[in-house]
Design an enzyme around this catalytic site. Structure first.
Site, PDB file in Angstrom:
ATOM      1  N   GLY A  49       0.740  -1.152   0.040  1.00 11.74           N
ATOM      2  CA  GLY A  49      -0.033  -0.012   0.079  1.00 11.74           C
ATOM      3  C   GLY A  49       0.781   1.269   0.176  1.00 11.74           C
ATOM      4  O   GLY A  49       0.073   2.561   0.008  1.00 11.74           O
ATOM      5  N   CYS A  50       1.958   1.072  -0.082  1.00  9.89           N
ATOM      6  CA  CYS A  50       2.954   2.113  -0.189  1.00  9.89           C
ATOM      7  C   CYS A  50       3.520   2.603  -1.383  1.00  9.89           C
ATOM      8  O   CYS A  50       3.962   1.498  -2.135  1.00  9.89           O
ATOM      9  CB  CYS A  50       4.177   2.133   0.989  1.00  9.89           C
TER      10      CYS A  50
END
Length: 136
Positions: A49-50
């Site tokens: 998710g980064c």
């Protein structure tokens, strides 16, 4: 419920007039961190998710939460350093009680991070909270 280390960052931010100075300060905090050993940069420690590569390595000893982390992006390394100041050395049961969103808002970070960076920050906070919840 912020730690003294996080309160120190808040105080530092109060003396910095503009976002560019604050941005540089966050990067400097990241530079001051020890790099995470390559042996710990594995799929189990990678945060999904980064936008950039992020690894968080939590350690819980005698009921206290601690983590180290690293990223290939300097600003994200700095955000990891800020999160370490917020969470490290808390009792593991205290970690979920920290209102990270409110504490980070004190720094004005959400206003100046891209949506991708904000999503990454949320993903890091979620990982920290879930690891602590598993050990509470």
């Amino acid at each position: 419920m912020a730690s003294p280390a996080f309160e120190e960052i808040v105080e530092d931010f109060e003396f910095l007039d503009d976002w560019e100075d604050r941005y540089r300060h966050v990067i400097d905090l990241g530079r001051a961190m020890e790099p995470l050993p390559d042996a710990l940069k594995v799929p189990a420690t990678k945060v999904d998710g980064c936008a950039s590569q992020v690894w968080l390595h939590p350690v819980i000893e005698t009921g206290r939460f601690h983590f180290d982390g690293d990223s290939d992006a300097m600003i994200v390394r700095g955000l990891i350093a800020v999160l370490r100041a917020l969470y490290n050395d808390l009792e593991v049961v205290e970690v979920p009680q920290v209102d990270a969103r409110a504490e980070m808002a004190r720094l004005g970070l959400h206003e100046h991070l891209s949506s991708q960076r904000s999503n990454g920050l949320r993903a890091m906070i979620e990982r920290i909270r879930s690891v602590a919840a598993e050990h509470a």
